[in-house]
Structures are given as C-alpha cells and as structure tokens.
Design a protein around this motif. Sequence first.
Motif, mmCIF file in Angstrom:
data_model
loop_
_atom_site.group_PDB
_atom_site.id
_atom_site.type_symbol
_atom_site.label_atom_id
_atom_site.label_comp_id
_atom_site.label_asym_id
_atom_site.label_seq_id
_atom_site.Cartn_x
_atom_site.Cartn_y
_atom_site.Cartn_z
ATOM 1 N N CYS A 202 4.400 6.801 10.804
ATOM 2 C CA CYS A 202 5.421 7.844 10.621
ATOM 3 C C CYS A 202 6.784 7.224 10.378
ATOM 4 C CB CYS A 202 5.469 8.756 11.839
ATOM 5 S SG CYS A 202 3.950 9.708 12.097
ATOM 6 N N THR A 203 7.079 6.155 11.113
ATOM 7 C CA THR A 203 8.344 5.448 10.923
ATOM 8 C C THR A 203 8.407 4.817 9.543
ATOM 9 O OG1 THR A 203 8.490 4.963 13.290
ATOM 10 C CG2 THR A 203 9.818 3.605 11.810
ATOM 11 N N ALA A 204 7.309 4.214 9.116
ATOM 12 C CA ALA A 204 7.270 3.582 7.799
ATOM 13 C C ALA A 204 7.441 4.616 6.686
ATOM 14 C CB ALA A 204 5.953 2.825 7.622
ATOM 15 N N LEU A 205 6.803 5.766 6.834
ATOM 16 C CA LEU A 205 6.910 6.818 5.819
ATOM 17 C C LEU A 205 8.325 7.377 5.729
ATOM 18 C CD1 LEU A 205 3.814 6.657 5.683
ATOM 19 C CD2 LEU A 205 3.762 9.149 5.631
ATOM 20 N N SER A 206 9.048 7.344 6.843
ATOM 21 C CA SER A 206 10.413 7.877 6.835
ATOM 22 C C SER A 206 11.354 7.031 5.981
ATOM 23 C CB SER A 206 10.952 7.957 8.267
ATOM 24 O OG SER A 206 11.170 6.674 8.811
ATOM 25 N N LYS A 207 10.920 5.842 5.622
ATOM 26 C CA LYS A 207 11.730 4.947 4.787
ATOM 27 C C LYS A 207 11.343 5.038 3.317
ATOM 28 C CE LYS A 207 12.136 1.788 8.707
ATOM 29 N NZ LYS A 207 11.809 0.440 9.252
ATOM 30 N N THR A 208 10.473 5.977 2.992
ATOM 31 C CA THR A 208 10.023 6.175 1.606
ATOM 32 C C THR A 208 10.318 7.609 1.164
ATOM 33 O OG1 THR A 208 7.799 7.002 2.156
ATOM 34 C CG2 THR A 208 8.106 4.605 2.146
ATOM 35 N N LEU B 175 0.831 -1.205 0.000
ATOM 36 C CA LEU B 175 0.000 0.000 0.000
ATOM 37 C C LEU B 175 0.868 1.259 0.000
ATOM 38 C CD1 LEU B 175 -2.657 1.536 0.133
ATOM 39 C CD2 LEU B 175 -2.596 1.296 2.630
ATOM 40 N N LEU B 176 1.814 1.332 0.932
ATOM 41 C CA LEU B 176 2.668 2.519 0.998
ATOM 42 C C LEU B 176 3.507 2.670 -0.267
ATOM 43 C CD1 LEU B 176 3.963 2.745 4.692
ATOM 44 C CD2 LEU B 176 2.120 4.010 3.582
ATOM 45 N N LEU B 177 3.945 1.538 -0.829
ATOM 46 C CA LEU B 177 4.716 1.591 -2.078
ATOM 47 C C LEU B 177 3.877 2.187 -3.204
ATOM 48 C CD1 LEU B 177 7.220 0.924 -3.760
ATOM 49 C CD2 LEU B 177 6.277 -1.390 -4.095
ATOM 50 N N SER B 178 2.605 1.788 -3.267
ATOM 51 C CA SER B 178 1.701 2.313 -4.302
ATOM 52 C C SER B 178 1.450 3.807 -4.104
ATOM 53 C CB SER B 178 0.368 1.560 -4.271
ATOM 54 O OG SER B 178 0.560 0.189 -4.548
ATOM 55 N N LEU B 179 1.261 4.225 -2.841
ATOM 56 C CA LEU B 179 1.043 5.639 -2.552
ATOM 57 C C LEU B 179 2.296 6.460 -2.889
ATOM 58 C CD1 LEU B 179 -0.865 5.412 0.863
ATOM 59 C CD2 LEU B 179 -1.829 5.592 -1.448
ATOM 60 N N GLU B 180 3.448 5.876 -2.583
ATOM 61 C CA GLU B 180 4.709 6.555 -2.897
ATOM 62 C C GLU B 180 4.852 6.751 -4.404
ATOM 63 O OE1 GLU B 180 9.448 5.928 -1.901
ATOM 64 O OE2 GLU B 180 8.182 4.166 -2.239
#
Length: 219
Positions: A102-108, A28-33
């Motif tokens: 927030c931690t996950a987003l910091s890696k994108t 999901l986060l990869l797709s949003l990124e």
Amino acid sequence: ETYLCCICFFNMSFEERAKQPLLEYPKLLLSLEQLLVTYTPILVSQQEEELQKTAALEKEDKSSRISKTPSQLSISKTSIEGEAVRWTLGLLRNLTTLEEACTALSKTQIISEILKLVQGVAPPHCEYWQKDSLEDFSLQTLTHLAQHTSSLEIMKRDAAQDSIGYLMGQGGIHDFRASMITAKLKEESTTTRRTTPHSHRSRHDEDDAVVHPVVKRLV
C-alpha cells in the motif's frame, strides 16, 4: 503476452510467502503502473461508446431495458486491454494485503487509475458486477488501500468518495465495501482536524478564552 504474465503473477500472489518477493521484483510496480496508465483511458472510452449505443437502443426499443445491455456488462469481457487490466487488479488485490504494498502504491499513479476505473468503467448498477471482474478487483483493492495512512491520503487527494459514491445505498457486498472506504476517509479527516495546531490548547488557555475581558483585566 502482458496479461498472461499478469495471470502468472496473480496465481503466485495467493501464496503468502510469494507476496514480498513479488513486491520487490525489479520494476514490477512500474510495469503495472504503465499498463494502467495506458489502458485505463482506452477502457473508459470503450465504456462511453457502449453507454451511447445502449442509450440509442433504448430509444428505439424500450423493451431492451429488461435485457443485459452492454452498459451493464463488464467492459473487460470484450477487450484484451480489459483482460490485462483485470488480471493486473487481481494481482494488486492480493499484494495490498501487505502494508508495504500500500505504501509502495501510494508513490505511483496506480491508485488514481483504479479510481478512474471504478468511476468510468464499472457498470453503474453493482447487481451486474461479477466475482473477480475488473470492477470487483478494483473495489477490493481500494478496500485494502483504505486501511493504511499513506495510501488513504492519496485516495483523499483524488476524491475517492466521489468515485465510489454511486455504490452507496445499492445494497450487497459492494455497497458494504464502499461504505467501509467512506468511513475510513471520514475518520481520517476527523483525525486530521483534531490534530491541527490550533486544537492543542491547554485547559488554562480554554478557560481564558471564555473569561469576560473585564474580568481578565482585573485578574
């Protein structure tokens, strides 16, 4: 189709119990990124075109300044790309109430793209910002991200203060949020300086530092 999916996820993210499963949803986060990386440059380019058109209109007719010109309106209202980004940011706004998010987003690259949107797409005068607009969601998300060290470090790296600085002094809730973010950035910088190795000196070391050299030799 993309932004319709984002709307569905956005609505789901209002339920507290749904946030963690959404965050853990595969890719999901990869797709949003990827969506933000793809559409952000397009929106910045569209906004630049709107600003140029506005400047040309104002040269032709000064009276146009009293109306809502394109540069004062959210670009997300005029494009499918803008709507896709807007709902993506709404979803991120809700998810970033979790520290894990927030931690996950910091890696994108997501935080970097949000800063670009606030600086390059949002109307320069926040009095024209509308509730739940692209710019409103962006700033709220940044406010959440500033509360946690991992994401705050990325904001510092990407000079977040430069991106939101124009909001300072304009008044209202957006000025308040920008001020909160700036305070956290400065607070973190101060903490970092205090914890550098040279600051960990004992009281004895500090006393030695101020003793005259001659006296030290006598001792």
